[in-house]
Design a protein around this motif. Structure first.
Motif, PDB file in Angstrom:
ATOM      1  N   PRO A 146      53.962  71.295  -7.734  1.00  0.00           N
ATOM      2  CA  PRO A 146      54.514  70.352  -8.702  1.00  0.00           C
ATOM      3  C   PRO A 146      54.077  70.658 -10.129  1.00  0.00           C
ATOM      4  O   PRO A 146      52.905  70.930 -10.391  1.00  0.00           O
ATOM      5  CB  PRO A 146      53.947  69.008  -8.224  1.00  0.00           C
ATOM      6  CG  PRO A 146      53.799  69.184  -6.753  1.00  0.00           C
ATOM      7  CD  PRO A 146      53.338  70.613  -6.580  1.00  0.00           C
ATOM      8  N   THR A 191      58.926  71.994  -1.711  1.00  0.00           N
ATOM      9  CA  THR A 191      58.862  71.299  -2.987  1.00  0.00           C
ATOM     10  C   THR A 191      60.258  71.044  -3.529  1.00  0.00           C
ATOM     11  O   THR A 191      61.106  71.943  -3.531  1.00  0.00           O
ATOM     12  CB  THR A 191      58.065  72.128  -4.020  1.00  0.00           C
ATOM     13  OG1 THR A 191      56.848  72.590  -3.424  1.00  0.00           O
ATOM     14  CG2 THR A 191      57.742  71.308  -5.249  1.00  0.00           C
ATOM     15  N   ALA A 201      59.366  72.420 -10.657  1.00  0.00           N
ATOM     16  CA  ALA A 201      58.972  71.847  -9.374  1.00  0.00           C
ATOM     17  C   ALA A 201      58.509  70.405  -9.578  1.00  0.00           C
ATOM     18  O   ALA A 201      57.794  70.103 -10.527  1.00  0.00           O
ATOM     19  CB  ALA A 201      57.864  72.681  -8.737  1.00  0.00           C
ATOM     20  N   ARG A 202      58.910  69.524  -8.652  1.00  0.00           N
ATOM     21  CA  ARG A 202      58.599  68.100  -8.805  1.00  0.00           C
ATOM     22  C   ARG A 202      57.686  67.586  -7.688  1.00  0.00           C
ATOM     23  O   ARG A 202      56.484  67.570  -7.835  1.00  0.00           O
ATOM     24  CB  ARG A 202      59.903  67.291  -8.863  1.00  0.00           C
ATOM     25  CG  ARG A 202      60.755  67.636 -10.096  1.00  0.00           C
ATOM     26  CD  ARG A 202      62.099  66.954 -10.103  1.00  0.00           C
ATOM     27  NE  ARG A 202      61.989  65.502  -9.908  1.00  0.00           N
ATOM     28  CZ  ARG A 202      63.024  64.673 -10.032  1.00  0.00           C
ATOM     29  NH1 ARG A 202      64.222  65.134 -10.332  1.00  0.00           N
ATOM     30  NH2 ARG A 202      62.860  63.373  -9.840  1.00  0.00           N
ATOM     31  N   GLN A 203      58.248  67.188  -6.574  1.00  0.00           N
ATOM     32  CA  GLN A 203      57.459  66.557  -5.521  1.00  0.00           C
ATOM     33  C   GLN A 203      57.380  67.420  -4.267  1.00  0.00           C
ATOM     34  O   GLN A 203      58.316  68.148  -3.949  1.00  0.00           O
ATOM     35  CB  GLN A 203      58.085  65.217  -5.117  1.00  0.00           C
ATOM     36  CG  GLN A 203      58.242  64.215  -6.235  1.00  0.00           C
ATOM     37  CD  GLN A 203      58.909  62.945  -5.735  1.00  0.00           C
ATOM     38  OE1 GLN A 203      58.272  62.098  -5.109  1.00  0.00           O
ATOM     39  NE2 GLN A 203      60.187  62.800  -5.997  1.00  0.00           N
ATOM     40  N   ASN A 217      51.472  61.917  -4.144  1.00  0.00           N
ATOM     41  CA  ASN A 217      50.362  62.647  -4.745  1.00  0.00           C
ATOM     42  C   ASN A 217      49.251  61.650  -5.064  1.00  0.00           C
ATOM     43  O   ASN A 217      49.367  60.857  -5.997  1.00  0.00           O
ATOM     44  CB  ASN A 217      50.837  63.366  -6.014  1.00  0.00           C
ATOM     45  CG  ASN A 217      49.741  64.180  -6.666  1.00  0.00           C
ATOM     46  OD1 ASN A 217      48.664  64.367  -6.101  1.00  0.00           O
ATOM     47  ND2 ASN A 217      49.991  64.663  -7.872  1.00  0.00           N
ATOM     48  N   TYR A 243      46.718  72.020  -9.242  1.00  0.00           N
ATOM     49  CA  TYR A 243      47.915  72.864  -9.259  1.00  0.00           C
ATOM     50  C   TYR A 243      47.970  73.808 -10.456  1.00  0.00           C
ATOM     51  O   TYR A 243      48.725  74.778 -10.451  1.00  0.00           O
ATOM     52  CB  TYR A 243      49.175  71.988  -9.290  1.00  0.00           C
ATOM     53  CG  TYR A 243      49.402  71.126  -8.073  1.00  0.00           C
ATOM     54  CD1 TYR A 243      49.202  71.624  -6.788  1.00  0.00           C
ATOM     55  CD2 TYR A 243      49.832  69.808  -8.201  1.00  0.00           C
ATOM     56  CE1 TYR A 243      49.416  70.829  -5.672  1.00  0.00           C
ATOM     57  CE2 TYR A 243      50.057  69.012  -7.087  1.00  0.00           C
ATOM     58  CZ  TYR A 243      49.854  69.526  -5.827  1.00  0.00           C
ATOM     59  OH  TYR A 243      50.083  68.743  -4.729  1.00  0.00           O
TER      60      TYR A 243
END
Length: 212
Positions: A14, A55, A77-79, A105, A143
């Motif tokens: 993410p 993702t 990229a998100r979740q 998250n 990340y």
């Protein structure tokens, strides 16, 4: 929730930008649908001949379009999600899709934990004699530099599945500690090899009081 799928043998975390070269007809159609309908799609990680986690990504920009219809695109990229079901074609489209369950998250880390990991990461770069680009600690998370700390593909996939930031930082800390220990041993061995064959000064031993 149902998402279109673009399975790849890659892990995306993410927040990171995802550059993709699109050339297959099904994925050309997917990108065009994203442009027209502002939909997102999922990149499930293809590993061990299966997909289970991935993702969600969102199209940001089409950088180049070629005469063949191929494209260079950038997504973000998100979740993270877990795959619930898979359909080889989705709603009459060429591309695959399936039901997913998004993984929350959990932001449960403390600043001291981030500082410890960040410091250990700097130690690794110094040991490897690789330039380290500083990151503001407030902006740093598990990340941020996940692709730049020597994790294997399998380790990156394992990291992706951890919902807790605290657990992710612990995972990274363990990896960095082991890696640094191995590198120190390698450097020690290298030094011993380099010293082999050179003249050495030895301290004379006193055997006067020596007994067996």
């Amino acid at each position: 929730m149902k998402l279109p799928f673009f399975p790849l043998q890659s892990v995306f975390f993410p927040g990171e930008k995802v550059p993709l070269h699109i050339f297959e007809d099904r994925y050309k159609q997917l990108i065009n649908d994203c442009r027209k309908e502002a939909i997102t799609f999922g990149i499930p990680v293809y590993i061990n001949d299966s997909i289970a986690y991935g993702t969600e990504v969102q199209l940001m920009e089409v950088v180049n379009t070629y005469e063949s219809g191929a494209m260079d695109v950038v997504c973000v990229a998100r979740q993270v999600f877990r795959v619930i079901s898979f359909d080889n074609t989705m709603d009459g489209r060429l591309y695959a899709g399936g039901e997913v369950e998004f993984i929350d998250n959990i932001k449960d880390s403390e600043l001291s934990a981030k500082q410890e990991v960040y410091s250990k990461l700097k130690d690794l770069y110094e040991l490897m004699e690789v330039p380290f680009a500083p990151v503001e600690l407030e902006m740093f998370n598990s990340y941020t530099l996940a692709h730049k700390m020597g994790l294997s593909f399998e380790q990156e996939y394992e990291l992706l599945q951890l919902a807790s930031e605290n657990e992710r930082l612990k995972f990274i800390m363990k990896h960095l500690s082991v890696t640094i220990q191995v590198l120190n041993e390698v450097n020690r061995t290298k030094l011993l090899i380099e010293l082999n064959g050179h003249f050495k000064n030895f301290d004379p031993l006193d055997f006067k009081a020596f007994k067996i």
